[in-house]
Enzyme design. Structure first.
Site, PDB file in Angstrom:
ATOM      1  N   VAL A 197     -11.318   1.384   0.568  1.00 34.40           N
ATOM      2  CA  VAL A 197     -12.204   2.622   0.248  1.00 34.40           C
ATOM      3  C   VAL A 197     -12.964   2.529  -0.965  1.00 34.40           C
ATOM      4  CG1 VAL A 197     -12.399   4.962   0.059  1.00 34.40           C
ATOM      5  CG2 VAL A 197     -10.776   4.034   1.853  1.00 34.40           C
ATOM      6  N   HIS A 249      -5.869   5.992  -0.536  1.00 34.63           N
ATOM      7  CA  HIS A 249      -4.497   6.339   0.028  1.00 34.63           C
ATOM      8  C   HIS A 249      -4.620   7.406   1.162  1.00 34.63           C
ATOM      9  CE1 HIS A 249      -3.295   5.352  -4.184  1.00 34.63           C
ATOM     10  NE2 HIS A 249      -2.394   4.806  -3.558  1.00 34.63           N
ATOM     11  N   GLY A 301       1.934   6.404  -5.807  1.00 31.22           N
ATOM     12  CA  GLY A 301       1.179   8.006  -6.339  1.00 31.22           C
ATOM     13  C   GLY A 301      -0.102   7.656  -6.980  1.00 31.22           C
ATOM     14  N   MET A 342     -11.500   1.744  -4.886  1.00 33.49           N
ATOM     15  CA  MET A 342     -10.435   2.730  -5.223  1.00 33.49           C
ATOM     16  C   MET A 342      -9.434   2.135  -5.849  1.00 33.49           C
ATOM     17  SD  MET A 342     -11.887   6.118  -4.778  1.00 33.49           S
ATOM     18  CE  MET A 342     -13.054   6.614  -4.108  1.00 33.49           C
ATOM     19  N   SER A 343      -8.951   2.446  -7.054  1.00 32.42           N
ATOM     20  CA  SER A 343      -7.400   2.012  -7.684  1.00 32.42           C
ATOM     21  C   SER A 343      -7.092   3.219  -8.308  1.00 32.42           C
ATOM     22  CB  SER A 343      -7.808   0.843  -8.374  1.00 32.42           C
ATOM     23  OG  SER A 343      -6.631   0.712  -9.280  1.00 32.42           O
ATOM     24  N   GLN A 384       8.165  -4.202 -10.257  1.00 33.21           N
ATOM     25  CA  GLN A 384       7.163  -4.948  -9.885  1.00 33.21           C
ATOM     26  C   GLN A 384       6.016  -5.240 -10.981  1.00 33.21           C
ATOM     27  OE1 GLN A 384       5.745  -2.275  -6.462  1.00 33.21           O
ATOM     28  NE2 GLN A 384       3.521  -2.803  -7.336  1.00 33.21           N
ATOM     29  N   LEU A 397      -2.603   9.648  -6.108  1.00 28.04           N
ATOM     30  CA  LEU A 397      -3.311   9.332  -4.720  1.00 28.04           C
ATOM     31  C   LEU A 397      -4.982   9.541  -4.701  1.00 28.04           C
ATOM     32  CD1 LEU A 397      -0.852  11.260  -2.349  1.00 28.04           C
ATOM     33  CD2 LEU A 397      -0.954   8.896  -3.126  1.00 28.04           C
ATOM     34  N   GLN A 414      -1.121  -8.876  -1.080  1.00 27.86           N
ATOM     35  CA  GLN A 414       0.087  -8.161  -0.759  1.00 27.86           C
ATOM     36  C   GLN A 414       0.329  -7.979   0.537  1.00 27.86           C
ATOM     37  OE1 GLN A 414       1.694  -4.362  -2.977  1.00 27.86           O
ATOM     38  NE2 GLN A 414       0.114  -3.566  -1.614  1.00 27.86           N
TER      39      GLN A 414
END
Ligand code: PAF
Length: 276
Positions: free
Chosen positions: A173, A37, A31, A181-182, A60, A33, A150
């Site tokens: 991106v 995403h 989520g 982007m994070s 995690q 986003l 990952q």
């Protein structure tokens, strides 16, 4: 867009798509986003009906990590997904991980790169992704290359278990200034976000150094580390590996990857660059 919370209902939704010979194209997320995403969902739509999950996965996160503060905004996320044409939003409750007795690990990778700094992290990731795959039964699933380790681990998991899902990597991106982007970028104020751009700039400068003839991994990584430290970053690791992440390289070749994780103003950032 259909919003589903229930596991049985999600399985039925996917089953019905398959009965109609449609492909299930799955994007798992936690989520909050962002454009990264959105790109995953846009890619997913090219392959079939896009099913997106939102689940902030407690298993995690280590106890000292940001699970409680992890940014969450379901209403806005649901609006975005509906606007960009996702077919289904799967939003399970924490029950999907409660009482779990079986966990997946890849011991070879748990002691490398992220595995060293986030013990148990990939066990949590692989376990939740296996659960989500078992519920959604996707034909395709999409993972961003920012989290390169990952992506590699999930691809290996799908191969090791002969799963009928094709794992598709999607380019990172970036903000206009280059910062990947994070969801965690929301922790930065504008000034710090601006300063954080030098993380990617240093990775690009390292690529330039390689292109101008430097092939020694030791020299290239020393350069990254020195530059990042002088720009105020704390380094968790900066290492060069082959693209399957099987070995750390001494002499760097085209196709190898530089992976790095740093902390900046208390925010942990990951990024990487391929020696193309
Ligand atoms: O990359 C993420 O957002 C998460 O690790 C994932 C794949 C959704 C599993 O919780």
């Amino acid at each position: 867009m259909k919003i589903i919370k229930d596991i049985k209902e999600m399985k039925e939704f996917s089953g019905n798509l398959k009965k109609k010979s449609a492909k299930v194209s799955f994007v798992p997320t936690m989520g909050k986003l962002h454009a990264g995403h959105i790109k995953l969902v846009e890619e997913a739509k090219k392959y079939g009906e896009a099913v997106v999950s939102i689940f902030v996965n407690p298993i995690q996160f280590a106890p000292n990590e940001d699970f409680n503060n992890y940014p969450r905004d379901f209403a806005s996320d649901a609006g975005i997904l509906s606007d960009i044409g996702a077919s289904c939003l799967f939003y399970p409750s924490e029950d999907i991980v409660k009482k779990t007795e079986t966990f997946l690990i890849n011991p070879k990778y748990s002691e490398r790169f992220e595995g060293i700094f986030r013990p148990g992290h990939f066990q949590g990731v692989l376990t939740i992704v296996m659960k989500l795959f078992s519920i959604v039964e996707p034909d395709f699933s999409f993972f961003g290359l920012k989290d390169y380790q990952q992506y590699v681990l999930i691809k290996k998991m799908a191969e090791d278990f002969f799963m009928d899902v094709k794992i598709i990597p999607v380019e990172t991106v970036r903000e206009k200034n280059g910062l990947a982007m994070s969801s965690r970028n929301v922790y930065f104020n504008e000034a710090d976000k601006k300063a954080a751009r030098s993380f990617y700039k240093v990775l690009k400068d390292t690529l330039n150094l390689f292109e101008s003839g430097e092939k020694s991994a030791e020299k290239l990584t020393s350069f990254v580390i020195k530059e990042l430290i002088s720009d105020g970053f704390k380094i968790d690791y900066a290492e060069i590996a082959d693209k399957e992440l099987n070995c750390v390289k001494h002499r760097v070749e085209r196709g190898d990857i530089l992976l790095a994780a740093v902390k900046f103003k208390g925010v942990r950032l990951l990024d990487n660059i391929f020696f193309v």
